[in-house]
Scaffold this motif. Structure first.
Motif, PDB file in Angstrom:
ATOM      1  N   SER A 252       0.816  -1.225   0.000  1.00 20.72           N
ATOM      2  CA  SER A 252       0.000   0.000   0.000  1.00 20.72           C
ATOM      3  C   SER A 252       0.840   1.261   0.000  1.00 20.72           C
ATOM      4  O   SER A 252       0.324   2.358  -0.192  1.00 20.72           O
ATOM      5  CB  SER A 252      -0.908   0.009   1.226  1.00 20.72           C
ATOM      6  OG  SER A 252      -0.130   0.044   2.419  1.00 20.72           O
ATOM      7  N   GLY A 253       2.149   1.109   0.224  1.00 17.15           N
ATOM      8  CA  GLY A 253       3.023   2.274   0.292  1.00 17.15           C
ATOM      9  C   GLY A 253       3.294   2.744   1.715  1.00 17.15           C
ATOM     10  O   GLY A 253       4.118   3.631   1.931  1.00 17.15           O
ATOM     11  N   GLU A 254       2.618   2.157   2.702  1.00 16.80           N
ATOM     12  CA  GLU A 254       2.857   2.514   4.097  1.00 16.80           C
ATOM     13  C   GLU A 254       4.150   1.867   4.596  1.00 16.80           C
ATOM     14  O   GLU A 254       4.537   0.788   4.152  1.00 16.80           O
ATOM     15  CB  GLU A 254       1.710   2.041   4.975  1.00 16.80           C
ATOM     16  CG  GLU A 254       0.369   2.681   4.711  1.00 16.80           C
ATOM     17  CD  GLU A 254      -0.695   2.043   5.593  1.00 16.80           C
ATOM     18  OE1 GLU A 254      -0.963   2.611   6.665  1.00 16.80           O
ATOM     19  OE2 GLU A 254      -1.237   0.988   5.207  1.00 16.80           O
ATOM     20  N   SER A 255       4.785   2.539   5.535  1.00 16.99           N
ATOM     21  CA  SER A 255       5.987   1.977   6.146  1.00 16.99           C
ATOM     22  C   SER A 255       5.630   0.742   6.969  1.00 16.99           C
ATOM     23  O   SER A 255       4.580   0.699   7.612  1.00 16.99           O
ATOM     24  CB  SER A 255       6.653   3.008   7.053  1.00 16.99           C
ATOM     25  OG  SER A 255       7.090   4.123   6.322  1.00 16.99           O
ATOM     26  N   ILE A 256       6.505  -0.247   6.947  1.00 18.44           N
ATOM     27  CA  ILE A 256       6.370  -1.400   7.837  1.00 18.44           C
ATOM     28  C   ILE A 256       6.994  -1.011   9.169  1.00 18.44           C
ATOM     29  O   ILE A 256       8.141  -0.564   9.224  1.00 18.44           O
ATOM     30  CB  ILE A 256       7.051  -2.639   7.244  1.00 18.44           C
ATOM     31  CG1 ILE A 256       6.362  -3.038   5.934  1.00 18.44           C
ATOM     32  CG2 ILE A 256       7.037  -3.799   8.235  1.00 18.44           C
ATOM     33  CD1 ILE A 256       7.030  -4.184   5.207  1.00 18.44           C
ATOM     34  N   THR A 257       6.232  -1.151  10.219  1.00 19.18           N
ATOM     35  CA  THR A 257       6.700  -0.707  11.529  1.00 19.18           C
ATOM     36  C   THR A 257       6.689  -1.852  12.533  1.00 19.18           C
ATOM     37  O   THR A 257       6.060  -2.889  12.316  1.00 19.18           O
ATOM     38  CB  THR A 257       5.834   0.438  12.079  1.00 19.18           C
ATOM     39  OG1 THR A 257       4.486  -0.030  12.236  1.00 19.18           O
ATOM     40  CG2 THR A 257       5.856   1.636  11.143  1.00 19.18           C
ATOM     41  N   ARG A 258       7.376  -1.610  13.624  1.00 17.34           N
ATOM     42  CA  ARG A 258       7.369  -2.555  14.744  1.00 17.34           C
ATOM     43  C   ARG A 258       7.100  -1.776  16.026  1.00 17.34           C
ATOM     44  O   ARG A 258       7.731  -0.747  16.279  1.00 17.34           O
ATOM     45  CB  ARG A 258       8.702  -3.290  14.840  1.00 17.34           C
ATOM     46  CG  ARG A 258       8.606  -4.565  15.666  1.00 17.34           C
ATOM     47  CD  ARG A 258       9.892  -5.345  15.627  1.00 17.34           C
ATOM     48  NE  ARG A 258       9.696  -6.663  16.222  1.00 17.34           N
ATOM     49  CZ  ARG A 258      10.661  -7.379  16.770  1.00 17.34           C
ATOM     50  NH1 ARG A 258      11.888  -6.919  16.788  1.00 17.34           N
ATOM     51  NH2 ARG A 258      10.417  -8.555  17.291  1.00 17.34           N
ATOM     52  N   LYS A 259       6.161  -2.265  16.809  1.00 15.59           N
ATOM     53  CA  LYS A 259       5.761  -1.571  18.026  1.00 15.59           C
ATOM     54  C   LYS A 259       6.522  -2.121  19.238  1.00 15.59           C
ATOM     55  O   LYS A 259       6.875  -3.291  19.274  1.00 15.59           O
ATOM     56  CB  LYS A 259       4.253  -1.732  18.245  1.00 15.59           C
ATOM     57  CG  LYS A 259       3.408  -1.121  17.144  1.00 15.59           C
ATOM     58  CD  LYS A 259       1.930  -1.443  17.342  1.00 15.59           C
ATOM     59  CE  LYS A 259       1.091  -0.845  16.207  1.00 15.59           C
ATOM     60  NZ  LYS A 259      -0.343  -1.191  16.331  1.00 15.59           N
ATOM     61  N   THR A 260       6.747  -1.237  20.187  1.00 17.83           N
ATOM     62  CA  THR A 260       7.310  -1.643  21.468  1.00 17.83           C
ATOM     63  C   THR A 260       6.255  -1.428  22.543  1.00 17.83           C
ATOM     64  O   THR A 260       5.708  -0.332  22.675  1.00 17.83           O
ATOM     65  CB  THR A 260       8.586  -0.851  21.807  1.00 17.83           C
ATOM     66  OG1 THR A 260       9.606  -1.177  20.853  1.00 17.83           O
ATOM     67  CG2 THR A 260       9.088  -1.185  23.200  1.00 17.83           C
ATOM     68  N   TRP A 261       5.968  -2.496  23.295  1.00 15.34           N
ATOM     69  CA  TRP A 261       4.889  -2.500  24.274  1.00 15.34           C
ATOM     70  C   TRP A 261       5.415  -2.732  25.686  1.00 15.34           C
ATOM     71  O   TRP A 261       6.488  -3.317  25.877  1.00 15.34           O
ATOM     72  CB  TRP A 261       3.902  -3.630  23.977  1.00 15.34           C
ATOM     73  CG  TRP A 261       3.216  -3.592  22.663  1.00 15.34           C
ATOM     74  CD1 TRP A 261       3.641  -4.163  21.490  1.00 15.34           C
ATOM     75  CD2 TRP A 261       1.955  -2.978  22.366  1.00 15.34           C
ATOM     76  NE1 TRP A 261       2.726  -3.943  20.488  1.00 15.34           N
ATOM     77  CE2 TRP A 261       1.674  -3.212  20.995  1.00 15.34           C
ATOM     78  CE3 TRP A 261       1.024  -2.252  23.130  1.00 15.34           C
ATOM     79  CZ2 TRP A 261       0.522  -2.767  20.377  1.00 15.34           C
ATOM     80  CZ3 TRP A 261      -0.120  -1.796  22.516  1.00 15.34           C
ATOM     81  CH2 TRP A 261      -0.374  -2.046  21.148  1.00 15.34           C
ATOM     82  N   MET A 262       4.619  -2.329  26.648  1.00 18.06           N
ATOM     83  CA  MET A 262       4.801  -2.749  28.034  1.00 18.06           C
ATOM     84  C   MET A 262       3.621  -3.647  28.382  1.00 18.06           C
ATOM     85  O   MET A 262       2.470  -3.210  28.354  1.00 18.06           O
ATOM     86  CB  MET A 262       4.846  -1.533  28.968  1.00 18.06           C
ATOM     87  CG  MET A 262       4.946  -1.889  30.440  1.00 18.06           C
ATOM     88  SD  MET A 262       5.221  -0.432  31.510  1.00 18.06           S
ATOM     89  CE  MET A 262       3.697   0.506  31.210  1.00 18.06           C
ATOM     90  N   TYR A 263       3.885  -4.924  28.657  1.00 19.89           N
ATOM     91  CA  TYR A 263       2.857  -5.885  29.011  1.00 19.89           C
ATOM     92  C   TYR A 263       2.849  -6.070  30.533  1.00 19.89           C
ATOM     93  O   TYR A 263       3.907  -6.154  31.159  1.00 19.89           O
ATOM     94  CB  TYR A 263       3.150  -7.252  28.385  1.00 19.89           C
ATOM     95  CG  TYR A 263       2.877  -7.396  26.909  1.00 19.89           C
ATOM     96  CD1 TYR A 263       2.825  -6.299  26.053  1.00 19.89           C
ATOM     97  CD2 TYR A 263       2.691  -8.661  26.358  1.00 19.89           C
ATOM     98  CE1 TYR A 263       2.582  -6.458  24.704  1.00 19.89           C
ATOM     99  CE2 TYR A 263       2.459  -8.825  24.998  1.00 19.89           C
ATOM    100  CZ  TYR A 263       2.404  -7.715  24.172  1.00 19.89           C
ATOM    101  OH  TYR A 263       2.170  -7.867  22.832  1.00 19.89           O
ATOM    102  N   TYR A 264       1.642  -6.184  31.113  1.00 20.82           N
ATOM    103  CA  TYR A 264       1.555  -6.493  32.531  1.00 20.82           C
ATOM    104  C   TYR A 264       0.195  -7.109  32.850  1.00 20.82           C
ATOM    105  O   TYR A 264      -0.751  -7.008  32.058  1.00 20.82           O
ATOM    106  CB  TYR A 264       1.803  -5.252  33.392  1.00 20.82           C
ATOM    107  CG  TYR A 264       0.837  -4.108  33.159  1.00 20.82           C
ATOM    108  CD1 TYR A 264      -0.291  -3.929  33.952  1.00 20.82           C
ATOM    109  CD2 TYR A 264       1.068  -3.173  32.146  1.00 20.82           C
ATOM    110  CE1 TYR A 264      -1.171  -2.870  33.751  1.00 20.82           C
ATOM    111  CE2 TYR A 264       0.204  -2.106  31.932  1.00 20.82           C
ATOM    112  CZ  TYR A 264      -0.908  -1.968  32.740  1.00 20.82           C
ATOM    113  OH  TYR A 264      -1.777  -0.921  32.517  1.00 20.82           O
TER     114      TYR A 264
END
Length: 289
Positions: A252-264
């Protein structure tokens, strides 16, 4: 069994290696072996057996090890509840942290938090995000900082999102990438799947990987020194303006990203120390640190 026996059996269960268990417990190997022999004599059973590399538990030993791990967990929970009853932010915060976050973010976060809450101690475990996901699932840590999306039905906070990019020491054309030298690094399956999926959507050839390293920081240094390009998260190479950095894109032309989460876990918020730390993180711009 007493507390020291619980710790010894838990360390042996974790490492399956007498030398490594002794190192974890700050004991000499003969001291640990002697304590094991006393425990075996007390119960009249063999607890471990040697294998080609390290040791394995007998059925009787496994039963004792499981009991030790359970008792350590219960002891830890009692101590946490007692600290909590004092209405103070004190005790030990147990945190799982993905490798990049541990190197680039966690020391600053812990320093700032301890300035505000000096009676807090930290127990930090680092590794790939998949390992940190397992730790939080098993309640081995209070919270985990994780790169990527993993199955999780409890609480989580999005800390930041970053582009996955090509970082190169020289200008390049996209069609030339298969023939250019690439530096690769060991990472978790989540990141590997993202990169491989993008690659084979665009190229029929396999990448020309001529250097394989074990960590992303080593990979970055190889790129900086002109040995090849790499595909990695933007924050790793953002401080190096001399590199050519181009995001990889979806169809689609969008950047491929990676998220950083805090899980609890939701029930962890009952602990003052966990609640204070989560509120502290929510008040920061973690990406900018």
């Amino acid at each position: 069994m007493d507390f020291q026996d619980w710790e010894m059996l838990a360390a042996l269960h974790k490492t399956e290696n007498i030398t490594q268990a002794a190192q974890r417990l700050y004991l000499s190997q003969p001291t640990l072996t002697s304590r094991m022999k006393k425990l075996e004599d007390h119960y009249g059973v063999q607890i471990t057996m040697r294998k080609r590399r390290g040791i394995t538990f007998t059925p009787e030993g496994m039963k004792l090890a499981e009991h030790a791990i359970r008792m350590l967990r219960e002891q830890r929970e009692v101590e946490e509840k007692l600290n909590n009853m004092k209405h103070q932010v004190a005790g030990t915060l147990r945190v799982g942290v993905s490798n990049f976050f541990a190197l680039n973010k966690m020391p600053k976060l812990l320093r700032l938090f301890k300035q505000e809450y000096p009676n807090v101690e930290f127990q930090v475990v680092t590794g790939w995000s998949s390992e940190m996901h397992r730790l939080i699932l098993n309640h081995d840590v209070h919270l985990s900082f994780i790169k990527g999306d993993y199955p999780w039905k409890e609480q989580k906070e999005l800390l930041y999102e970053e582009e996955i990019c090509i970082a190169s020491p020289w200008e390049f054309e996209w069609e030339d990438l298969p023939s250019l030298p690439r530096i690769d690094y060991y990472t978790d399956e989540n990141m590997k799947t993202i990169v491989d999926s993008w690659w084979y959507q665009h190229y029929k050839q396999r990448p020309n990987i001529n250097i394989q390293v074990n960590q992303v920081e080593t990979c970055k240094e190889m790129v900086i020194n002109g040995l090849g390009y790499a595909i990695l998260a933007n924050l790793v190479v953002r401080p190096y303006p001399e590199l050519i950095i181009k995001p990889i894109l979806k169809p689609s032309g969008e950047s491929i990203t990676r998220k950083t989460w805090m899980y609890y876990h939701e029930d962890s918020l009952q602990l003052n120390i966990v609640k204070a730390f989560i509120r502290f993180i929510e008040g920061l711009d973690v990406k900018a640190l």
